[in-house]
Design an enzyme around this catalytic site. Structure first.
Site, short mmCIF file in Angstrom:
data_model
loop_
_atom_site.label_atom_id
_atom_site.label_comp_id
_atom_site.label_asym_id
_atom_site.label_seq_id
_atom_site.Cartn_x
_atom_site.Cartn_y
_atom_site.Cartn_z
N ASP A 13 -0.44 -6.75 9.90
CA ASP A 13 -1.17 -7.48 9.33
C ASP A 13 -1.27 -9.39 9.42
OD1 ASP A 13 -2.67 -8.09 6.53
OD2 ASP A 13 -1.61 -8.96 6.00
N LYS B 123 -3.97 -11.78 11.04
CA LYS B 123 -4.58 -13.19 11.20
C LYS B 123 -3.71 -14.53 12.14
CE LYS B 123 -3.62 -11.54 6.11
NZ LYS B 123 -2.76 -11.29 5.01
N GLU C 52 1.36 -1.37 0.02
CA GLU C 52 -0.34 0.55 0.05
C GLU C 52 1.08 1.48 -0.04
OE1 GLU C 52 -3.27 -0.24 -0.60
OE2 GLU C 52 -3.16 -2.41 0.46
N1 HSE Z 1 -1.83 -7.01 2.02
C1 HSE Z 1 -1.66 -8.79 2.65
C2 HSE Z 1 -0.48 -9.16 2.05
C3 HSE Z 1 -2.63 -9.12 1.24
O1 HSE Z 1 0.38 -8.50 1.28
O2 HSE Z 1 -0.20 -10.43 2.31
C4 HSE Z 1 -3.99 -8.89 2.36
O3 HSE Z 1 -4.04 -9.43 3.64
#
Ligand code: HSE
Length: 436
Positions: A201, A205, A190
């Site tokens: 992120d 998860k 991004e």
């Molecule tokens: N931004 C995440 C990644 C993808 O680079 O794996 C969506 O979860």
């Protein structure tokens, strides 16, 4: 039987992919689901884009509230992202008796307990396969395929952007900043890449995976998160010389003291399959007591891979739509009343092996001082390399690999080593896992 009616919130990359996959494979999907699955409404602020994708096949609106409160809609797909509006809409959809399918890991990692409780009370499903590792059916595997097992640990490459950056740094010897720019140019990272490169992120998860694996509430605030922005090409090279690769791993481990929940760069033996997962791909290694180790690999992002997970959830919800809520698979794999209060361990209490690198003066007694501090901290050395000083230089790098030790002992040793006048740099520490 009448088609089940779906309302889609957000028709960007994943939403567009979902629309396309559902249309292309509709016959096959209907044979699996037992009835048609029809996107009847799409809400998007960019109505022109929405109309060009849907091409008259469904109603397009710009107010998502119209979708979550529409009496004909059975399932709401939330692909808006973020916490605030997405949370309001998901809770509103649940309150209106709609099932929800979402790819929003940030939302579920931070508000999942509240959302799942609301869904349970209302007797609706919230499905989130697309929230973890894109197209890899890891939620399904953990929640259903491995349900016989006491899960011991999970280790995953669950952020494609950071894996791409690490792969490029290793194969081309480039610096972090240069590869990040390349990742942004290619559209992987991004414009604000913080969530990807700082491990946030991946921690979102991992938090979801840990809940499903161990039957504990979602506790993102207790996850230890360290990203890749401080990694140097030098450490990647030294690791390689020692037979290791560095990956940003999400690790959730059951121990006698509690659950380790941590995301950080990790040295792993280069011969492990997961060490060879390159570029934007994801992989999750799960160790169960009965099955042993199993590895799941695939695309962790992208329009159609993520749509594959969204549509799989739509099929699941369609099949179970009329089932007694008590007969459905619980959201977090364990019955809501049976979640355990096993503590999540602070990072100080974690047990790992370590890679330590320091720049030292090339003079007698330096190595003895360092190894004495490690011995005093009950830290055993597994391997060590000292580089020959460059021509005309009186300093060099020492790299030490330790056996397993508790993190708080390593921290104390690093602080003591850092105080030696002969140690000229801060001590770099990277955790190391054998994954065997
Ligand atoms: N931004 C995440 C990644 C993808 O680079 O794996 C969506 O979860």
């Amino acid at each position: 039987m009448k088609s089940i009616k779906v309302g889609l919130l957000g028709i960007g990359t994943v939403g567009g992919g979902t629309f396309k996959v559902l249309q292309r494979n509709q016959e096959e999907i209907m044979r699996r689901a037992g009835r048609g699955i029809e996107i009847a409404m799409v809400a998007d602020r960019d109505m022109e884009r929405a109309r060009s994708i849907t091409n008259g096949a469904c109603e397009v609106v710009n107010d998502a509230n119209l979708v979550v409160s529409h009496p004909d809609i059975d399932i709401v797909i939330e692909l808006i992202g973020g916490y605030t509006i997405a949370k309001e809409l998901v809770l509103k959809a649940i309150a209106n008796g709609k099932h929800v399918v979402t790819a929003n890991k940030a939302l579920l990692a931070t508000h999942g307990n509240e959302i799942f409780a609301a869904a349970h009370a209302k007797g609706v499903m919230v499905a989130f396969e697309a929230a973890v590792a894109g197209g890899i059916p890891i939620i399904k595997a953990l929640r259903e395929g491995l349900t016989a097992n006491r899960i011991q640990w999970i280790a995953g490459i669950i952020n494609g952007t950071s894996n791409f950056i690490l792969s490029e740094m290793r194969s081309k010897g480039l610096a972090f900043g240069d590869v990040l720019k390349e990742a942004q140019r290619l559209g992987y990272a991004e414009a604000d890449p913080t969530f990807d490169i700082e491990g946030i992120d991946a921690a979102h998860k991992l938090t979801l995976l840990a809940s499903i694996a161990f039957g504990v509430p979602i506790q993102f605030d207790k996850a230890y998160t360290e990203g890749i922005s401080q990694l140097t090409a030098e450490d990647i090279r030294y690791a390689e010389q020692l037979g290791y690769r560095i990956k940003l791993l999400g690790i959730a481990k059951r121990t006698e003291a509690g659950i380790e929940l941590r995301v950080h760069p990790t040295l792993i033996p280069a011969q492990r399959l997961i060490a060879n997962v390159e570029g934007v791909m994801n992989a999750v290694l799960v160790k169960g007591d009965a099955v042993g180790a199993t590895l799941y690999y695939g695309a962790g992002a992208g329009a159609e891979p993520t749509a594959s997970a969204v549509v799989a959830d739509l099929v699941d919800v369609t099949r179970l739509h009329t089932a007694d809520p008590g007969h459905r698979v619980p959201h977090l794999a364990f019955q809501p009343g049976s979640l355990a209060d096993t503590p999540i361990l602070p990072i100080d209490a974690v047990i790992s092996s370590y890679y330590l690198r320091m720049r030292v003066a090339d003079q007698p007694g330096v190595l003895a001082d360092i190894t004495r501090i490690l011995a005093d901290g009950n830290i055993s050395i597994d391997a060590m390399i000292q580089k020959e000083p460059a021509e005309g230089e009186a300093q060099t790098d020492i790299i030490i690999l330790t056996h397993q030790a508790q993190e708080k002992n390593i921290n104390a040793a690093m602080a003591a080593i850092g105080k030696l006048s002969t140690v000229l740099s801060k001590v770099t520490r990277i955790r190391m896992e054998q994954l065997n």
